[in-house]
Design a protein around this motif. Structure first.
Motif, short mmCIF file in Angstrom:
data_model
loop_
_atom_site.label_atom_id
_atom_site.label_comp_id
_atom_site.label_asym_id
_atom_site.label_seq_id
_atom_site.Cartn_x
_atom_site.Cartn_y
_atom_site.Cartn_z
N THR A 30 0.85 -1.20 0.00
CA THR A 30 0.00 0.00 0.00
C THR A 30 0.88 1.24 0.00
OG1 THR A 30 -1.79 -1.11 1.20
CG2 THR A 30 -1.77 1.29 1.25
N GLY A 31 0.71 2.08 -0.99
CA GLY A 31 1.42 3.35 -1.04
C GLY A 31 0.64 4.40 -0.28
N VAL A 181 2.69 -4.69 3.36
CA VAL A 181 3.61 -3.56 3.33
C VAL A 181 2.83 -2.26 3.29
CG1 VAL A 181 5.52 -2.42 2.13
CG2 VAL A 181 5.34 -4.92 2.08
N LEU A 182 3.12 -1.35 4.22
CA LEU A 182 2.60 0.02 4.19
C LEU A 182 3.79 0.93 3.96
CD1 LEU A 182 0.42 2.17 4.50
CD2 LEU A 182 0.71 2.04 6.97
N LEU A 183 3.79 1.60 2.82
CA LEU A 183 4.95 2.34 2.33
C LEU A 183 4.61 3.80 2.11
CD1 LEU A 183 7.77 2.55 0.82
CD2 LEU A 183 6.55 1.82 -1.22
N SER A 184 5.29 4.67 2.85
CA SER A 184 5.17 6.11 2.64
C SER A 184 6.38 6.57 1.84
CB SER A 184 5.10 6.84 3.97
OG SER A 184 5.19 8.24 3.78
N SER A 185 6.16 7.29 0.76
CA SER A 185 7.29 7.73 -0.06
C SER A 185 6.90 8.94 -0.89
CB SER A 185 7.75 6.61 -0.99
OG SER A 185 8.80 7.03 -1.84
N HIS A 186 7.91 9.79 -1.19
CA HIS A 186 7.67 10.92 -2.09
C HIS A 186 8.09 10.58 -3.51
CE1 HIS A 186 11.96 11.32 -1.15
NE2 HIS A 186 12.06 12.01 -2.27
N LEU A 187 8.65 9.37 -3.72
CA LEU A 187 9.06 8.93 -5.06
C LEU A 187 7.84 8.29 -5.73
CD1 LEU A 187 12.55 7.40 -4.18
CD2 LEU A 187 12.04 9.68 -5.09
N GLU A 190 8.05 5.35 -8.28
CA GLU A 190 8.43 4.08 -7.68
C GLU A 190 7.24 3.46 -6.94
OE1 GLU A 190 11.11 2.43 -8.37
OE2 GLU A 190 11.57 4.12 -9.68
N VAL A 191 6.46 4.29 -6.27
CA VAL A 191 5.25 3.80 -5.61
C VAL A 191 4.30 3.22 -6.65
CG1 VAL A 191 3.22 4.43 -4.28
CG2 VAL A 191 5.45 5.37 -3.66
N GLU A 192 4.14 3.94 -7.74
CA GLU A 192 3.24 3.48 -8.81
C GLU A 192 3.69 2.13 -9.35
OE1 GLU A 192 1.44 5.12 -13.08
OE2 GLU A 192 2.80 6.36 -11.90
N ALA A 193 5.01 1.91 -9.40
CA ALA A 193 5.55 0.68 -9.96
C ALA A 193 5.35 -0.53 -9.06
CB ALA A 193 7.04 0.85 -10.27
N VAL A 194 5.25 -0.32 -7.74
CA VAL A 194 5.23 -1.46 -6.82
C VAL A 194 3.92 -1.61 -6.05
CG1 VAL A 194 6.15 -0.26 -4.79
CG2 VAL A 194 6.68 -2.68 -5.14
#
Length: 308
Positions: A30-31, A181-187, A190-194
């Protein structure tokens, strides 16, 4: 399973997050996205037991983080890669964590290998580590207890393109084996890809949530051909409307399959066929968060809670 239900956190008159709800099922990445001050860190801190919600809940497997027996064996957390003793080596840091978690020392070598720090890097002092190496060590610490859940805040910060690609594979593999997976990111790319699903927060409130495919479905299809005019004619003949495009590209709301079949039927040779605007998530993010008020919480209050 991560479940955040009607989570609200106030610091005096300041509302950091308000009525935040979302869930992260097993087997997914999860982005968690939002501008600075939107409430991402507050939400993650509440989930990991570092701040107490004013109301609502944030739980893992139906239990608060602080109620989990040996929480590091269930949830691997990376919120601040710099929060490590600079005088220790990477191996020493992990051995101390292994002792706390009750995992064998052999697990230390396994995760060092997994994150690419085996050998000489493991025996360097952390003060000699680059930011990217600190991120890898933070991930090793999160993975040390062989958890079922990962909560990561900006884990790719400081990684080079090769490292970002490696991390994408690591997180995708973790989820594909049934992990959460809980993923916080400004990229955003890369979030869109995973990511399997996205949660967007702005001004302390959730403004969008759903699968990546659902939220980006409106991006359309971009197509290029050697002969732009012939391509446009082929699409028109197939009843496919062209909505825009720049240079020699055409953009349509039709699927890539439909566009490809129309081009093939007309004998048009394509040079490119992909989802429109490789910045689909960036465009969605801007449209959802533009002008949102920042709910920044005074740092002193966060530090005080972390020490409590």
């Amino acid at each position: 399973m991560i479940s955040v239900d009607s989570l609200t956190k106030r610091y005096g008159a300041q509302v950091a997050v308000s009525d935040v709800s979302f869930s992260c099922p097993p087997g997914t990445v999860t982005g968690f996205l939002g501008p600075n001050g939107a409430g991402k860190s507050t939400t993650l801190r509440a989930l990991c037991g570092l701040t107490t919600p004013t109301s609502g809940s944030a739980v893992v497997g139906g239990r608060r983080f602080r109620d989990l027996p040996n929480a590091g064996r269930t949830v691997g957390v990376l919120l601040d890669a710099g929060a490590q003793h600079a005088g220790r080596t990477g191996r020493e840091s992990l051995r101390l964590s292994a002792a706390v978690l009750g995992v064998p020392r052999t697990r230390v070598d396994e995760v060092l290998e997994q994150v690419g720090l085996a050998g000489r890097p493991a025996d360097k002092r952390l003060r000699q580590y680059s930011l990217g190496m600190r991120q890898r060590l933070g991930l090793a610490t999160a993975l040390l207890g062989d958890p079922q859940v990962l909560v990561l805040d900006e884990p790719a910060n400081g990684l080079d393109p090769e490292g970002i690609f490696w991390m994408r594979g690591l997180l995708r593999g973790f989820a594909d084996r049934g992990g959460t997976v809980l993923l916080s990111s400004h990229l955003l790319r890369e979030v869109e890809a995973v990511a399997d699903q996205l949660v967007v927060i702005a001004g302390g409130r959730i403004v969008a949530a759903g699968t990546t495919q659902e939220l980006l479905a409106g991006s359309g299809t971009l197509v290029r051909a050697r002969d732009r005019a012939a391509l446009a004619a082929a699409l028109a003949a197939a009843g496919i409307a062209v909505g825009g495009g720049s240079g020699d590209a055409l953009v349509t709301d039709a699927t890539a399959d439909a566009v490809g079949e129309a081009a093939a039927a007309a004998g048009v040779v394509l040079r490119e066929l992909r989802p429109a605007g490789g910045e689909g998530l960036e465009e969605l993010f801007r449209s959802l968060t533009a002008g949102s008020p920042a709910g920044t919480v005074p740092a002193a209050q966060q530090v005080q809670e972390a020490r409590a």
